[in-house]
Design a protein around this motif. Structure first.
Motif, PDB file in Angstrom:
ATOM      1  N   ALA A  32      41.932  30.155  48.950  1.00  0.00           N
ATOM      2  CA  ALA A  32      42.978  31.156  48.739  1.00  0.00           C
ATOM      3  C   ALA A  32      43.269  31.820  50.075  1.00  0.00           C
ATOM      4  O   ALA A  32      42.383  31.970  50.911  1.00  0.00           O
ATOM      5  CB  ALA A  32      42.515  32.188  47.726  1.00  0.00           C
ATOM      6  N   TRP A  33      44.512  32.178  50.288  1.00  0.00           N
ATOM      7  CA  TRP A  33      44.885  32.901  51.502  1.00  0.00           C
ATOM      8  C   TRP A  33      45.734  34.109  51.111  1.00  0.00           C
ATOM      9  O   TRP A  33      46.390  34.121  50.091  1.00  0.00           O
ATOM     10  CB  TRP A  33      45.597  32.002  52.505  1.00  0.00           C
ATOM     11  N   GLY A  34      45.675  35.118  51.931  1.00  0.00           N
ATOM     12  CA  GLY A  34      46.484  36.300  51.713  1.00  0.00           C
ATOM     13  C   GLY A  34      45.740  37.347  50.914  1.00  0.00           C
ATOM     14  O   GLY A  34      44.598  37.163  50.544  1.00  0.00           O
ATOM     15  N   PRO A  35      46.385  38.450  50.690  1.00  0.00           N
ATOM     16  CA  PRO A  35      47.780  38.676  51.066  1.00  0.00           C
ATOM     17  C   PRO A  35      47.932  38.940  52.560  1.00  0.00           C
ATOM     18  O   PRO A  35      47.081  39.559  53.185  1.00  0.00           O
ATOM     19  CB  PRO A  35      48.167  39.914  50.263  1.00  0.00           C
ATOM     20  N   HIS A  36      49.016  38.413  53.103  1.00  0.00           N
ATOM     21  CA  HIS A  36      49.416  38.690  54.482  1.00  0.00           C
ATOM     22  C   HIS A  36      50.731  39.449  54.409  1.00  0.00           C
ATOM     23  O   HIS A  36      51.586  39.136  53.582  1.00  0.00           O
ATOM     24  CB  HIS A  36      49.591  37.390  55.277  1.00  0.00           C
ATOM     25  N   TYR A  37      50.880  40.427  55.297  1.00  0.00           N
ATOM     26  CA  TYR A  37      52.028  41.328  55.240  1.00  0.00           C
ATOM     27  C   TYR A  37      52.867  41.254  56.509  1.00  0.00           C
ATOM     28  O   TYR A  37      52.349  40.991  57.594  1.00  0.00           O
ATOM     29  CB  TYR A  37      51.564  42.775  55.063  1.00  0.00           C
ATOM     30  N   ALA A  38      54.143  41.563  56.343  1.00  0.00           N
ATOM     31  CA  ALA A  38      55.033  41.802  57.482  1.00  0.00           C
ATOM     32  C   ALA A  38      54.717  43.202  58.007  1.00  0.00           C
ATOM     33  O   ALA A  38      54.090  44.008  57.307  1.00  0.00           O
ATOM     34  CB  ALA A  38      56.485  41.719  57.028  1.00  0.00           C
TER      35      ALA A  38
END
Length: 157
Positions: free
Chosen positions: A36-42
């Motif tokens: 699993a990856w993220g959460p990644h944010y702007a």
């Protein structure tokens, strides 16, 4: 040779083949690495991306690559204005003895409603991600592509 011995031998061989056939999917599943990856944010949490990555069949013959990489997930736009959330992927793959890359992006312009995505690539060396929030367009801006840092989601070992 009596017929009972022949039938007995065939039964043992059939059992062995059935056992090998049953173990083959398990061996392939063990070869697959899902993470699993993220959460990644702007920046400013104006957009978010999260998902999973499955790499199967890592090959270290010439250059270490995964035979197939499946990337799936969701991208969210967290702004009420005209901006969109972008998940931009940079996929580095093997081409002969070279490692070129291609970009793949997913855009969501609906406030807090996810855009689902799923895609796969072959002979993958590395997968990187960048999440941006910017105006609706056919493709991400140069600022989105080149400012900031990429997050590594997968790197062949």
């Amino acid at each position: 040779m009596p017929i009972s011995r022949t039938l007995s031998g065939l039964a043992i061989a059939a059992t062995a083949l059935a056992t090998v056939a049953a173990l083959a999917p398990a061996a392939q599943a063990a070869d697959a690495a899902t993470s699993a990856w993220g959460p990644h944010y702007a920046p400013g949490k104006a957009a978010k991306a999260t998902g999973t990555l499955t790499a199967t069949g890592e090959d270290h013959e010439v250059l270490p690559t995964a035979d197939v990489v499946q990337i799936s997930g969701k991208v969210y736009d967290n702004t009420r204005g005209p901006a969109c959330g972008w998940a931009v992927f940079r996929i580095t793959y093997r081409s002969g003895n070279n490692l070129p890359f291609r970009e793949r992006w997913v855009r969501d312009c609906s406030y807090r409603t996810a855009q689902n995505f799923s895609f796969k690539y072959h002979d993958v060396y590395q997968v990187e991600l960048k999440v941006c929030s910017e105006r609706k367009a056919a493709k991400p801006s140069l600022n989105c592509l080149y400012a900031g840092t990429w997050k590594t989601l997968y790197l062949s070992k």
